[in-house]
Design an enzyme around this catalytic site. Structure first.
Site, PDB file in Angstrom:
ATOM      1  N   CYS A 132      -2.295  45.941   5.901  1.00  0.00           N
ATOM      2  CA  CYS A 132      -1.973  46.535   4.365  1.00  0.00           C
ATOM      3  C   CYS A 132      -1.310  46.921   3.932  1.00  0.00           C
ATOM      4  O   CYS A 132      -0.716  46.789   2.715  1.00  0.00           O
ATOM      5  CB  CYS A 132      -3.722  47.710   4.165  1.00  0.00           C
TER       6      CYS A 132
ATOM      7  N   HIS B 220      -0.595  53.787  -0.036  1.00  0.00           N
ATOM      8  CA  HIS B 220       0.649  53.454   1.712  1.00  0.00           C
ATOM      9  C   HIS B 220       1.584  53.890   1.037  1.00  0.00           C
ATOM     10  O   HIS B 220       1.997  52.750  -0.171  1.00  0.00           O
ATOM     11  CB  HIS B 220       0.233  52.379   2.353  1.00  0.00           C
TER      12      HIS B 220
HETATM   13  N1  LIG Z   1      -9.299  50.818   5.558  1.00  0.00           N
HETATM   14  C1  LIG Z   1      -7.911  50.113   5.692  1.00  0.00           C
HETATM   15  O1  LIG Z   1      -6.760  50.307   4.182  1.00  0.00           O
HETATM   16  C2  LIG Z   1      -7.970  48.446   5.439  1.00  0.00           C
HETATM   17  C3  LIG Z   1      -6.990  48.047   5.039  1.00  0.00           C
HETATM   18  C4  LIG Z   1      -6.828  46.450   6.034  1.00  0.00           C
HETATM   19  C5  LIG Z   1      -7.535  46.193   6.582  1.00  0.00           C
HETATM   20  N2  LIG Z   1      -8.879  46.974   6.693  1.00  0.00           N
HETATM   21  C6  LIG Z   1      -9.333  46.623   8.400  1.00  0.00           C
HETATM   22  O2  LIG Z   1     -10.599  45.969   7.882  1.00  0.00           O
HETATM   23  C7  LIG Z   1     -11.528  46.094   8.871  1.00  0.00           C
HETATM   24  C8  LIG Z   1     -12.544  47.749   8.436  1.00  0.00           C
HETATM   25  O3  LIG Z   1     -11.649  48.534   8.320  1.00  0.00           O
HETATM   26  P1  LIG Z   1     -11.950  50.143   6.834  1.00  0.00           P
HETATM   27  O4  LIG Z   1     -11.127  51.066   6.779  1.00  0.00           O
HETATM   28  O5  LIG Z   1     -13.637  49.441   5.941  1.00  0.00           O
HETATM   29  O6  LIG Z   1     -13.113  50.125   9.086  1.00  0.00           O
HETATM   30  P2  LIG Z   1     -14.372  51.462   8.958  1.00  0.00           P
HETATM   31  O7  LIG Z   1     -14.989  52.265   7.485  1.00  0.00           O
HETATM   32  O8  LIG Z   1     -14.363  51.864  10.325  1.00  0.00           O
HETATM   33  O9  LIG Z   1     -15.731  50.030   8.650  1.00  0.00           O
HETATM   34  C9  LIG Z   1     -16.536  49.122   9.436  1.00  0.00           C
HETATM   35  C10 LIG Z   1     -17.671  48.358   9.080  1.00  0.00           C
HETATM   36  O10 LIG Z   1     -18.020  48.395  10.407  1.00  0.00           O
HETATM   37  C11 LIG Z   1     -19.195  47.966  10.863  1.00  0.00           C
HETATM   38  N3  LIG Z   1     -19.843  47.628  12.046  1.00  0.00           N
HETATM   39  C12 LIG Z   1     -18.641  48.328  12.959  1.00  0.00           C
HETATM   40  N4  LIG Z   1     -19.611  47.845  14.538  1.00  0.00           N
HETATM   41  C13 LIG Z   1     -20.116  47.104  13.911  1.00  0.00           C
HETATM   42  C14 LIG Z   1     -20.750  46.306  15.011  1.00  0.00           C
HETATM   43  N5  LIG Z   1     -21.249  46.290  16.221  1.00  0.00           N
HETATM   44  N6  LIG Z   1     -21.810  45.429  14.232  1.00  0.00           N
HETATM   45  C15 LIG Z   1     -21.465  44.623  13.170  1.00  0.00           C
HETATM   46  N7  LIG Z   1     -21.520  45.793  12.192  1.00  0.00           N
HETATM   47  C16 LIG Z   1     -19.969  46.521  13.035  1.00  0.00           C
HETATM   48  C17 LIG Z   1     -19.445  49.339  10.322  1.00  0.00           C
HETATM   49  O11 LIG Z   1     -20.994  49.980  10.331  1.00  0.00           O
HETATM   50  P3  LIG Z   1     -21.013  50.899  10.172  1.00  0.00           P
HETATM   51  O12 LIG Z   1     -21.283  52.330   9.281  1.00  0.00           O
HETATM   52  O13 LIG Z   1     -23.009  50.713   9.913  1.00  0.00           O
HETATM   53  O14 LIG Z   1     -20.614  52.105  11.870  1.00  0.00           O
HETATM   54  C18 LIG Z   1     -19.062  49.468   9.219  1.00  0.00           C
HETATM   55  O15 LIG Z   1     -19.258  48.864   7.150  1.00  0.00           O
HETATM   56  C19 LIG Z   1     -10.924  46.296  10.496  1.00  0.00           C
HETATM   57  O16 LIG Z   1      -9.920  45.743  10.716  1.00  0.00           O
HETATM   58  C20 LIG Z   1      -9.868  46.651   9.663  1.00  0.00           C
HETATM   59  O17 LIG Z   1      -8.417  47.247  10.692  1.00  0.00           O
HETATM   60  C21 LIG Z   1      -8.650  48.351   6.822  1.00  0.00           C
END
Ligand SMILES: NC(=O)c1ccc[n+]([C@@H]2O[C@H](COP(=O)([O-])OP(=O)(O)OC[C@H]3O[C@@H](n4cnc5c(N)ncnc54)[C@H](OP(=O)(O)O)[C@@H]3O)[C@@H](O)[C@H]2O)c1
Length: 341
Positions: free
Chosen positions: A152, A235
Site C-alpha cells: 500500500c 498513509h
Molecule cells: N491492510 C492493508 O492496508 C493492506 C494493504 C495492502 C495489502 N495488504 C495485504 O492484504 C492481505 C490482507 O490484509 P488485511 O489487512 O485485510 O488482513 P486481515 O484483516 O488480517 O485479514 C486477513 C483475512 O484472511 C483470512 N485468513 C487468515 N488466515 C486464514 C487461513 N489460514 N485460511 C483462510 N483464510 C484466512 C482472515 O479470516 P478470519 O477473519 O476468519 O481470520 C481474514 O479474512 C495481507 O496479505 C496484507 O499484507 C494489506
C-alpha cells in the site's frame, strides 16, 4: 447467452482489505462477489454476523446474507468462479495462490507472497499496464496466473513518481505516517498505538525499495523511514528527491496535472490518478476516502524546491487504491485487454 456479471471470489473477505472488496464488488457493474471466504471457523456463517466492519460507509445490505466459506479449489470450480481476489495473509497465499494458478484461476492478489517472482507483475494500471503481459510467462492462456498489486505504501509513491520519472530521479528520501488499518484486523493492540507513534514497521522499508525498483525500474538511491501513527485510514508520506534535470515546481505540477487515465471499460480508475492542492494543510490522513472514485486518487501537496531538491507530501488510501480497489482495477484492465471465457 452472455452473462451480465462475472462470478468472482474474495478470499479473506472478513479482513479489512476483504471488506473493501465486498463493498466495491457488491456495487460493481461487471463483477459479482459469488464466493467469500474466511478462516475455517467461519464456515457457513453469515457475513453480516461475522464481519467486524470498520469502513466509514455501512456494510451493503445484500452482503449481510452472503455466507462465508473456506477457500479451496473444488469450491471455486463448483461455483463457476474464474476471477479470484485474494486478501489472504502472505503465509496462506504462498501455498494457495500457486495452486489456484495451476488450476486455471485468474488471481488478483494483495498478498506479498509472490510479488517478487520474476514472472509475476506488480501492476498499477496507470503506471505499468504493459506488465500485464507477463501473465503469458506464467502459462496464460493455457494456465491461470497471479497478478499482484504493490504494497500500500509503495502504491501511493509509485503513482506520484511515475509522471516524474522522465526528470531522472537520482535520490529519494521518504518518510511515511501509516494508519493502523494497514496492519489488518485486529492488528495492533490499542495499548501499543493509542496516543503513540511507532518508528518501525517490519519489512516495510525494504518492500518500498524493492517494489519501486521493480515497477518503475528506478535506478535511484532510496532512503525510507516507515512509521505507524494512530489514525484509522490512509498513509501519508513526505518525500524529498534529487533530480537529474534542472526542474522547477511548475514542471512537477504540470507532470501531475497532465497524467491522465481514460478508459471507460476500467470504471474503478480515476481519470486523474494524482490530484494536487496547494493549501498547506493538504493532504491529511482523514481525507483518504475523498476523490472519485472514493479512495482511488493519490493526493499530493506541499510542493517546493530547496537546495536543488524537490519536496512534496502525498496521501494514499491503503485499503482502496493501495489494496482492494487497485486489484479490482487490475482485473478490469485484464478483462478489457483479454476478455474472459
Ligand atoms: N491492510 C492493508 O492496508 C493492506 C494493504 C495492502 C495489502 N495488504 C495485504 O492484504 C492481505 C490482507 O490484509 P488485511 O489487512 O485485510 O488482513 P486481515 O484483516 O488480517 O485479514 C486477513 C483475512 O484472511 C483470512 N485468513 C487468515 N488466515 C486464514 C487461513 N489460514 N485460511 C483462510 N483464510 C484466512 C482472515 O479470516 P478470519 O477473519 O476468519 O481470520 C481474514 O479474512 C495481507 O496479505 C496484507 O499484507 C494489506
Amino acid at each position: 447467452m452472455k452473462k451480465e456479471k462475472i462470478n468472482t471470489a474474495v478470499l479473506g473477505a472478513s479482513g479489512v482489505v476483504g471488506q473493501v472488496f465486498v463493498q466495491m464488488l457488491t456495487n460493481h457493474k461487471r463483477f459479482e462477489p459469488t464466493v467469500i471466504t474466511g478462516s475455517d471457523s467461519r464456515e457457513g456463517k453469515y457475513y453480516g454476523d461475522e464481519v467486524q466492519w470498520v469502513l466509514p460507509d455501512p456494510l451493503p445490505e445484500p452482503a449481510r446474507k452472503l455466507k462465508l466459506e473456506t477457500p479451496g479449489i473444488d469450491l471455486l470450480k463448483k461455483r463457476n468462479v474464474k476471477i479470484v481476489f485474494s486478501a489472504l495473509p502472505a503465509n496462506v497465499a504462498k501455498t494457495l495462490e500457486p495452486q489456484l494458478r495451476e488450476n486455471g484461476f485468474y488471481v488478483f492478489s494483495n498478498a506479498g507472497a509472490l510479488r517478487y517472482d520474476d514472472n509475476v507483475p506488480i501492476l498499477i494500471p496507470e503506471v505499468n499496464p504493459g506488465d500485464l503481459g507477463w501473465i503469458t510467462k506464467q502459462g496464460y492462456p493455457g494456465n491461470g496466473f497471479v497478478v499482484t498489486n504493490a504494497n500500500c505504501t509503495a502504491t501511493g509513491l509509485v503513482t506520484a513518481l511515475a509522471p516524474l520519472k522522465k526528470f531522472g530521479i537520482k535520490e529519494l528520501f521518504v518518510s511515511t505516517y501509516q494508519s493502523i488499518s494497514g496492519a489488518g484486523y485486529p492488528g495492533l493492540s490499542s495499548l501499543d498505538i493509542m496516543g503513540n507513534t511507532i518508528p518501525y514497521i517490519h519489512g516495510e522499508e525494504e518492500k518500498m525499495k524493492t517494489e519501486l525498483r521493480k515497477i518503475l525500474e528506478l535506478d535511484a538511491a532510496i532512503y525510507t523511514h516507515c512509521v505507524r501513527v494512530p489514525v484509522l485510514f490512509g498513509h501519508l508520506e513526505t518525500v524529498w528527491m534529487t533530480l537529474e534535470s534542472p526542474v522547477e515546481t511548475p514542471d512537477i505540477l504540470d507532470a501531475w496535472q497532465t497524467f491522465e487515465f481514460e478508459n471507460a471499460n476500467i470504471p474503478s480508475m480515476p481519470r486523474y490518478p494524482v490530484v494536487y492542492d496547494d493549501n498547506p494543510q493538504f493532504p491529511q490522513s482523514k481525507m483518504s476516502f475523498w476523490g472519485s472514485p472514493p479512495g482511488m486518487q493519490v493526493f499530493t501537496g506541499r510542493l517546493r524546491k530547496e537546495n536543488q531538491k524537490i519536496g512534496f507530501s502525498l496521501l494514499v488510501n491503503n485499503l482502496v487504491k493501495g489494496a482492494a480497489g487497485g486489484s479490482i482495477a487490475n482485473a478490469e484492465l485484464f478483462i478489457n485487454e483479454y476478455g474472459i471465457y
